[in-house]
Write an enzyme that holds these catalytic residues in place. Structure first.
Site, PDB file in Angstrom:
ATOM      1  N   SER A 100       0.799  -1.230   0.000  1.00  0.00           N
ATOM      2  CA  SER A 100       0.000   0.000   0.000  1.00  0.00           C
ATOM      3  C   SER A 100       0.829   1.276   0.000  1.00  0.00           C
ATOM      4  CB  SER A 100      -0.947  -0.007   1.198  1.00  0.00           C
ATOM      5  OG  SER A 100      -0.235  -0.177   2.404  1.00  0.00           O
TER       6      SER A 100
ATOM      7  N   HIS B 234      -5.108  -3.052  -2.940  1.00  0.00           N
ATOM      8  CA  HIS B 234      -4.684  -2.155  -4.026  1.00  0.00           C
ATOM      9  C   HIS B 234      -4.511  -2.895  -5.349  1.00  0.00           C
ATOM     10  CE1 HIS B 234      -4.119   1.132  -1.183  1.00  0.00           C
ATOM     11  NE2 HIS B 234      -3.693   0.191  -0.367  1.00  0.00           N
TER      12      HIS B 234
ATOM     13  N   LYS C 156     -11.582   0.953  -2.395  1.00  0.00           N
ATOM     14  CA  LYS C 156     -10.542   1.659  -3.154  1.00  0.00           C
ATOM     15  C   LYS C 156     -10.942   1.703  -4.631  1.00  0.00           C
ATOM     16  CE  LYS C 156      -7.565   1.185   0.675  1.00  0.00           C
ATOM     17  NZ  LYS C 156      -6.698   0.355   1.503  1.00  0.00           N
TER      18      LYS C 156
HETATM   19  C1  LIG Z   1      -6.926   0.122   2.919  1.00  0.00           C
HETATM   20  C2  LIG Z   1      -6.371  -1.232   3.186  1.00  0.00           C
HETATM   21  C3  LIG Z   1      -7.087  -2.149   3.952  1.00  0.00           C
HETATM   22  C4  LIG Z   1      -8.363  -1.791   4.664  1.00  0.00           C
HETATM   23  O1  LIG Z   1      -9.438  -1.737   3.806  1.00  0.00           O
HETATM   24  P1  LIG Z   1     -10.715  -0.836   4.223  1.00  0.00           P
HETATM   25  O2  LIG Z   1     -11.808  -1.355   3.396  1.00  0.00           O
HETATM   26  O3  LIG Z   1     -10.331   0.581   3.928  1.00  0.00           O
HETATM   27  O4  LIG Z   1     -10.921  -1.065   5.702  1.00  0.00           O
HETATM   28  C5  LIG Z   1      -6.583  -3.419   4.071  1.00  0.00           C
HETATM   29  N1  LIG Z   1      -5.409  -3.763   3.515  1.00  0.00           N
HETATM   30  C6  LIG Z   1      -4.682  -2.903   2.790  1.00  0.00           C
HETATM   31  C7  LIG Z   1      -3.402  -3.364   2.164  1.00  0.00           C
HETATM   32  C8  LIG Z   1      -5.133  -1.603   2.612  1.00  0.00           C
HETATM   33  O5  LIG Z   1      -4.397  -0.729   1.913  1.00  0.00           O
END
Ligand SMILES: *Cc1c(COP(=O)(O)O)cnc(C)c1O
Length: 387
Positions: free
Chosen positions: A182, A210, A240
């Site tokens: 991330s 991602h 995302k």
């Molecule tokens: C953002 C993220 C999460 C969490 O996901 P949400 O739906 O925002 O709670 C989990 N793992 C990674 C690698 C992330 O970047």
């Protein structure tokens, strides 16, 4: 002042001293890549809405129509109120995209990881995880009460050595990694990790928050390079590139049935609102049917990196490492003065000494704006370093 408030103030003052205090800034979305902050229009290069689907007319319409028809909230956990028909449609689409039997949708990606890991391993079991795995994967690991061993980032030899040393003494074992990291934007060597895991009777779980919608033709890190790597536990988020909200696990039928029976954030937390689920369905249909859209974020990131002679990116996340938190904060302020929003990323989100700008590129970014950003970064952030 009582001891509680004094404690909070002292703690905040100590964090502020180290430039690690965080605060919220009111920022209103304004079109696919724009925001408004302090009365000024800025172009955002720090959103994870990589396909701008949160602003897509079909996605918004799906959310509005489902809300009008079924209401704003879900009322209770999916096991209690009865499972809304939209969940089956969403989970079918996720399973199809990832090539698994079934999928289980959670309230968020964070909740998914808190639920999945402790449902599969516990005391007497082993977890081996990449050191840069996301905070919620690590949090899930600590809730499991299993032995946790951490391998150096993307270091296959280290991962294998840890399994060779510890696997035999434990019952079940999980190998955990982000599919796309991330804060660095690089890919995990998923195929090689799958081989190591299989050789040590260990289950591989990838966090593809991602990856979905962006790499592997939109199907995520198990599909990079065209071939499918068998990853038995593919977790990710709908928050995302999917532009909506929620988390998921894609896996074989008995695994999903176990998760629905045992994962505590699934059992004890309210289901997602119908509008959110409907938005995810509409967004996944766009991802499955529009390869040009899916390819765009990486193309934009590649264009930016080429302008700066940076190595070709593996995802649409491009980090510019600056070291000290105050340097990252200063670079972020400089960009904001130039009309660009890029938040400084500081420890503990990233390791000590690696504060950075984390640039993210989306399908809707204009090439001219990317060129201008590259020029500012070159002349006023990177060149300063070399002197
Ligand atoms: C953002 C993220 C999460 C969490 O996901 P949400 O739906 O925002 O709670 C989990 N793992 C990674 C690698 C992330 O970047």
């Amino acid at each position: 002042m009582d001891t509680l408030e004094r404690f909070a103030e002292a703690k905040l003052a100590a964090l502020a001293e180290r430039k690690l205090r965080r605060s919220l800034h009111e920022t209103a979305p304004c079109g696919p890549v724009g925001v408004k902050r302090n009365g000024r229009a800025l172009i955002s290069f720090c959103s994870n809405d990589y396909l701008n689907l949160s602003q897509h007319p079909a996605v918004k319409r799906a959310a509005v129509e489902a809300t009008e028809r079924w209401g704003a909230g879900a009322g209770a956990s999916r096991l209690v109120t009865g499972n809304h028909p939209l969940f089956a449609a969403l989970e079918r689409r996720l399973a199809r995209l990832k090539g698994t039997d079934d999928a289980c949708v959670f309230g968020s990606g964070y909740l998914a990881n808190l639920g999945i890991v402790p449902s599969l391993v516990g005391a007497g079991d082993l977890i081996v995880a990449d050191e840069l795995s996301h905070a919620c994967l690590r949090a899930g690991a600590s809730l499991a009460h299993a032995r946790v061993e951490i391998f150096r980032h993307n270091d296959l030899d280290h991962a294998e050595a840890l399994l060779a040393e510890h696997r035999a003494g434990h019952g079940r074992a999980l190998l955990l990694t982000d599919g796309v990291f991330s804060m660095d934007g690089d890919l995990a060597p998923v195929a090689a990790l799958a081989g190591i895991a299989a050789a040590h009777d260990t289950w591989l779980m990838t966090d593809d928050a991602h990856g979905i919608g962006v790499v592997g033709g939109g199907r995520g890190s198990s599909f990079v390079g065209g071939a499918k790597t068998e990853v038995p536990l593919q977790m990710g988020t709908l928050s995302k590139a999917v532009g909506s909200y929620g988390g998921y696990l894609c896996a074989a039928q008995p695994v999903i049935d176990l998760i629905r029976t045992r994962a505590r954030p699934f059992i004890y937390s309210t289901g997602l609102p119908p509008g959110v689920v409907a938005a995810s369905i509409a967004a996944l249909d766009l991802i499955a049917n529009d390869p040009d859209l899916v390819a765009a974020p990486l193309r934009k990131a590649s264009f930016f990196c080429a302008r700066l002679n940076l190595p070709a990116p593996e995802s649409c996340i491009v980090p510019i490492l600056l070291g000290a938190p105050e340097r990252a904060l200063a670079a972020s302020r400089l960009l904001e003065d130039e009309g660009v929003l890029v938040t400084a990323i500081r420890p503990p989100t990233v390791p000590e000494g690696t504060a950075r700008l984390r640039l993210t590129f989306s399908a809707g970014h204009d090439d001219g704006d990317i060129e201008r950003l590259a020029e500012i970064v070159r002349a006023r952030i990177l060149d300063r370093d070399e002197r």
